[in-house]
Design a protein around this motif. Structure first.
Motif, PDB file in Angstrom:
ATOM      1  N   HIS A 172      34.093 -19.412 -23.656  1.00 51.11           N
ATOM      2  CA  HIS A 172      33.130 -18.793 -24.584  1.00 51.11           C
ATOM      3  C   HIS A 172      32.146 -19.433 -23.606  1.00 51.11           C
ATOM      4  O   HIS A 172      31.088 -18.533 -23.557  1.00 51.11           O
ATOM      5  CB  HIS A 172      32.849 -19.700 -25.296  1.00 51.11           C
ATOM      6  N   ASP A 173      32.184 -20.233 -22.004  1.00 54.61           N
ATOM      7  CA  ASP A 173      30.983 -20.011 -21.300  1.00 54.61           C
ATOM      8  C   ASP A 173      30.381 -18.483 -20.702  1.00 54.61           C
ATOM      9  O   ASP A 173      29.349 -17.996 -20.120  1.00 54.61           O
ATOM     10  CB  ASP A 173      30.815 -21.564 -20.495  1.00 54.61           C
ATOM     11  N   CYS A 174      31.615 -17.910 -19.935  1.00 56.09           N
ATOM     12  CA  CYS A 174      31.427 -16.640 -19.932  1.00 56.09           C
ATOM     13  C   CYS A 174      30.869 -15.710 -20.798  1.00 56.09           C
ATOM     14  O   CYS A 174      29.937 -14.894 -20.991  1.00 56.09           O
ATOM     15  CB  CYS A 174      32.401 -16.013 -18.993  1.00 56.09           C
ATOM     16  N   HIS A 175      30.969 -15.667 -22.113  1.00 60.90           N
ATOM     17  CA  HIS A 175      30.916 -14.641 -23.278  1.00 60.90           C
ATOM     18  C   HIS A 175      29.382 -15.093 -24.038  1.00 60.90           C
ATOM     19  O   HIS A 175      29.248 -14.103 -24.288  1.00 60.90           O
ATOM     20  CB  HIS A 175      32.012 -14.203 -23.916  1.00 60.90           C
ATOM     21  N   MET A 176      29.216 -16.574 -23.588  1.00 60.44           N
ATOM     22  CA  MET A 176      27.883 -16.502 -23.689  1.00 60.44           C
ATOM     23  C   MET A 176      26.724 -14.966 -23.284  1.00 60.44           C
ATOM     24  O   MET A 176      25.456 -15.424 -23.838  1.00 60.44           O
ATOM     25  CB  MET A 176      27.057 -18.290 -23.711  1.00 60.44           C
ATOM     26  N   SER A 177      26.761 -14.985 -22.150  1.00 60.02           N
ATOM     27  CA  SER A 177      26.170 -13.270 -21.404  1.00 60.02           C
ATOM     28  C   SER A 177      26.018 -12.879 -22.643  1.00 60.02           C
ATOM     29  O   SER A 177      24.746 -11.446 -22.696  1.00 60.02           O
ATOM     30  CB  SER A 177      26.756 -12.803 -20.351  1.00 60.02           C
ATOM     31  N   TRP A 178      26.641 -13.053 -24.265  1.00 57.04           N
ATOM     32  CA  TRP A 178      26.727 -11.173 -24.914  1.00 57.04           C
ATOM     33  C   TRP A 178      26.299 -11.758 -25.720  1.00 57.04           C
ATOM     34  O   TRP A 178      27.026 -11.228 -27.131  1.00 57.04           O
ATOM     35  CB  TRP A 178      28.213 -10.907 -24.521  1.00 57.04           C
ATOM     36  N   GLU A 179      25.436 -13.226 -26.414  1.00 58.29           N
ATOM     37  CA  GLU A 179      25.299 -13.390 -27.433  1.00 58.29           C
ATOM     38  C   GLU A 179      25.149 -12.367 -28.098  1.00 58.29           C
ATOM     39  O   GLU A 179      25.600 -12.027 -29.655  1.00 58.29           O
ATOM     40  CB  GLU A 179      23.631 -14.559 -27.034  1.00 58.29           C
ATOM     41  N   GLU A 180      24.065 -12.044 -27.978  1.00 60.08           N
ATOM     42  CA  GLU A 180      23.449 -10.684 -29.086  1.00 60.08           C
ATOM     43  C   GLU A 180      24.690  -8.887 -29.605  1.00 60.08           C
ATOM     44  O   GLU A 180      24.498  -8.844 -30.429  1.00 60.08           O
ATOM     45  CB  GLU A 180      22.202  -9.698 -28.062  1.00 60.08           C
ATOM     46  N   GLN A 181      26.343  -9.293 -29.029  1.00 59.10           N
ATOM     47  CA  GLN A 181      27.012  -8.597 -29.282  1.00 59.10           C
ATOM     48  C   GLN A 181      28.109  -9.528 -29.432  1.00 59.10           C
ATOM     49  O   GLN A 181      29.136  -9.315 -30.425  1.00 59.10           O
ATOM     50  CB  GLN A 181      27.562  -7.941 -27.998  1.00 59.10           C
ATOM     51  N   ASP A 182      27.596 -10.504 -30.374  1.00 59.21           N
ATOM     52  CA  ASP A 182      28.277 -11.368 -31.441  1.00 59.21           C
ATOM     53  C   ASP A 182      29.773 -12.302 -29.856  1.00 59.21           C
ATOM     54  O   ASP A 182      30.599 -12.473 -29.849  1.00 59.21           O
ATOM     55  CB  ASP A 182      29.445 -10.726 -32.149  1.00 59.21           C
ATOM     56  N   TYR A 183      29.596 -11.993 -28.626  1.00 51.67           N
ATOM     57  CA  TYR A 183      29.849 -12.489 -27.502  1.00 51.67           C
ATOM     58  C   TYR A 183      30.676 -12.031 -27.599  1.00 51.67           C
ATOM     59  O   TYR A 183      32.154 -12.141 -26.222  1.00 51.67           O
ATOM     60  CB  TYR A 183      30.589 -14.325 -28.036  1.00 51.67           C
ATOM     61  N   LEU A 184      30.808 -10.586 -27.072  1.00 52.02           N
ATOM     62  CA  LEU A 184      31.659  -9.688 -26.763  1.00 52.02           C
ATOM     63  C   LEU A 184      31.038  -9.001 -25.896  1.00 52.02           C
ATOM     64  O   LEU A 184      30.501  -8.094 -26.258  1.00 52.02           O
ATOM     65  CB  LEU A 184      32.455  -8.245 -27.855  1.00 52.02           C
ATOM     66  N   ALA A 185      31.715  -8.833 -25.251  1.00 59.15           N
ATOM     67  CA  ALA A 185      31.891  -7.485 -23.618  1.00 59.15           C
ATOM     68  C   ALA A 185      32.605  -6.596 -24.310  1.00 59.15           C
ATOM     69  O   ALA A 185      33.584  -6.373 -24.877  1.00 59.15           O
ATOM     70  CB  ALA A 185      32.736  -7.885 -22.518  1.00 59.15           C
ATOM     71  N   TYR A 186      32.213  -5.096 -23.542  1.00 58.16           N
ATOM     72  CA  TYR A 186      32.722  -3.976 -24.264  1.00 58.16           C
ATOM     73  C   TYR A 186      32.865  -3.162 -22.223  1.00 58.16           C
ATOM     74  O   TYR A 186      32.910  -3.639 -21.288  1.00 58.16           O
ATOM     75  CB  TYR A 186      31.855  -2.883 -24.354  1.00 58.16           C
ATOM     76  N   PRO A 187      34.509  -2.533 -22.968  1.00 65.98           N
ATOM     77  CA  PRO A 187      34.387  -1.373 -21.657  1.00 65.98           C
ATOM     78  C   PRO A 187      33.517  -0.985 -21.053  1.00 65.98           C
ATOM     79  O   PRO A 187      32.559  -0.953 -21.363  1.00 65.98           O
ATOM     80  CB  PRO A 187      36.055  -0.418 -22.002  1.00 65.98           C
ATOM     81  N   LEU A 188      33.821  -0.913 -19.687  1.00 65.74           N
ATOM     82  CA  LEU A 188      33.087   0.316 -19.016  1.00 65.74           C
ATOM     83  C   LEU A 188      32.670   1.728 -19.700  1.00 65.74           C
ATOM     84  O   LEU A 188      33.541   1.875 -20.154  1.00 65.74           O
ATOM     85  CB  LEU A 188      33.129   0.292 -17.532  1.00 65.74           C
ATOM     86  N   GLU A 189      31.163   1.796 -19.469  1.00 61.81           N
ATOM     87  CA  GLU A 189      30.796   3.022 -19.855  1.00 61.81           C
ATOM     88  C   GLU A 189      31.655   4.049 -20.145  1.00 61.81           C
ATOM     89  O   GLU A 189      32.190   5.234 -21.326  1.00 61.81           O
ATOM     90  CB  GLU A 189      29.114   3.545 -19.980  1.00 61.81           C
ATOM     91  N   ASP A 190      31.946   4.156 -18.787  1.00 60.96           N
ATOM     92  CA  ASP A 190      32.930   5.573 -17.531  1.00 60.96           C
ATOM     93  C   ASP A 190      34.414   5.555 -18.855  1.00 60.96           C
ATOM     94  O   ASP A 190      35.175   6.930 -18.214  1.00 60.96           O
ATOM     95  CB  ASP A 190      32.997   6.287 -16.585  1.00 60.96           C
ATOM     96  N   VAL A 191      34.543   4.665 -19.132  1.00 60.10           N
ATOM     97  CA  VAL A 191      36.055   4.635 -19.465  1.00 60.10           C
ATOM     98  C   VAL A 191      36.105   4.368 -21.139  1.00 60.10           C
ATOM     99  O   VAL A 191      37.306   4.305 -21.701  1.00 60.10           O
ATOM    100  CB  VAL A 191      37.345   3.406 -18.974  1.00 60.10           C
ATOM    101  N   ARG A 192      34.609   4.268 -22.431  1.00 58.06           N
ATOM    102  CA  ARG A 192      35.132   3.679 -23.327  1.00 58.06           C
ATOM    103  C   ARG A 192      35.393   5.216 -24.335  1.00 58.06           C
ATOM    104  O   ARG A 192      34.640   6.612 -24.376  1.00 58.06           O
ATOM    105  CB  ARG A 192      33.422   3.707 -23.956  1.00 58.06           C
ATOM    106  N   VAL A 193      36.381   4.706 -25.509  1.00 57.78           N
ATOM    107  CA  VAL A 193      36.598   6.292 -26.201  1.00 57.78           C
ATOM    108  C   VAL A 193      35.283   6.689 -27.042  1.00 57.78           C
ATOM    109  O   VAL A 193      33.803   5.681 -27.102  1.00 57.78           O
ATOM    110  CB  VAL A 193      37.596   5.573 -27.234  1.00 57.78           C
ATOM    111  N   SER A 194      35.004   7.548 -27.279  1.00 58.51           N
ATOM    112  CA  SER A 194      33.911   8.215 -28.464  1.00 58.51           C
ATOM    113  C   SER A 194      34.269   7.598 -29.354  1.00 58.51           C
ATOM    114  O   SER A 194      35.835   8.824 -29.631  1.00 58.51           O
ATOM    115  CB  SER A 194      33.740   9.500 -28.045  1.00 58.51           C
ATOM    116  N   ASN A 195      33.525   7.969 -30.151  1.00 54.85           N
ATOM    117  CA  ASN A 195      33.877   7.931 -31.875  1.00 54.85           C
ATOM    118  C   ASN A 195      32.630   8.136 -32.826  1.00 54.85           C
ATOM    119  O   ASN A 195      31.561   8.930 -31.916  1.00 54.85           O
ATOM    120  CB  ASN A 195      33.176   6.246 -31.884  1.00 54.85           C
TER     121      ASN A 195
END
Length: 195
Positions: A172-195
């Motif tokens: 959680h200490d690392c995931h704190m960096s993404w507080e506005e994203q409910d503490y979630l990191a996402y895949p890099l943009e160049d590999v994200r699936v399109s929705n």
């Protein structure tokens, strides 16, 4: 004739043993994860993909048995700095998928029961090969269930199927960096699936 049969059996066993040993190694063109090409990553996954699930499921964990049936968030494994520069690919269960795959950067609220499973592949520099890494897990709990982790439960399964042991604060200490994203990191943009 009997000696020929025994000799053939010994040769066959030796070939199978050597093939098995080679099958355990997934050679890489570079030991620097950020220098791997798409073709390199595809080759690694072709070599190691089945072995990942085989290892994760040895402990009988139901998430390990089912996560590949969830929604995949990337077109392939990608390298990010998190999780020790491993190749990562995240799967989202039915509860998590709709919100997670928006890849929103603000005001994200994941629903209770959302689960994410992140496969990982590590580049072993000593062996010059790719090896199975842990399966990292996140589960959104009911409000107030774990205030110190914003109601996230972090977990992991080792490549041998055994659960990982660590303090929740370690993740959680690392995931704190993404507080506005409910503490979630996402895949890099160049590999994200399109929705």
């Amino acid at each position: 004739m009997n000696h020929l049969v025994k000799f053939a059996a010994v040769v066959s066993f030796a070939l199978l043993a050597s093939t098995g040993a080679q099958a355990q190694d997934c050679p890489v063109s570079t030991t620097e994860p950020f220098d791997l090409t798409e073709a390199d990553i595809a080759s690694i996954y072709a070599c190691i993909g089945d072995r990942m699930v085989e290892g994760y499921t040895k402990g009988g964990d139901m998430v390990a048995k089912n996560y590949r049936n969830w929604t995949v968030s990337g077109t392939r494994h990608g390298v990010a700095g998190a999780h020790g520069n491993r190749l990562l690919l995240t799967y989202a269960n039915d509860i998590a998928a709709e919100q997670y795959l928006k890849f929103a950067e603000e005001d994200v609220v994941m629903p209770v029961g959302a689960r994410l499973a992140k496969e990982s592949i590590k580049i072993n520099k000593k062996k010059n090969a790719a090896v199975v890494g842990p399966l990292f897990l996140m589960t959104k709990l009911a409000a107030g269930a774990s205030p110190e982790t914003a109601d996230w439960l972090y977990g992991g399964i080792q490549p041998n199927g055994k659960p990982m042991k660590f303090k929740q604060s370690f993740c959680h200490d690392c995931h704190m960096s993404w507080e506005e994203q409910d503490y979630l990191a996402y895949p890099l943009e160049d590999v994200r699936v399109s929705n």
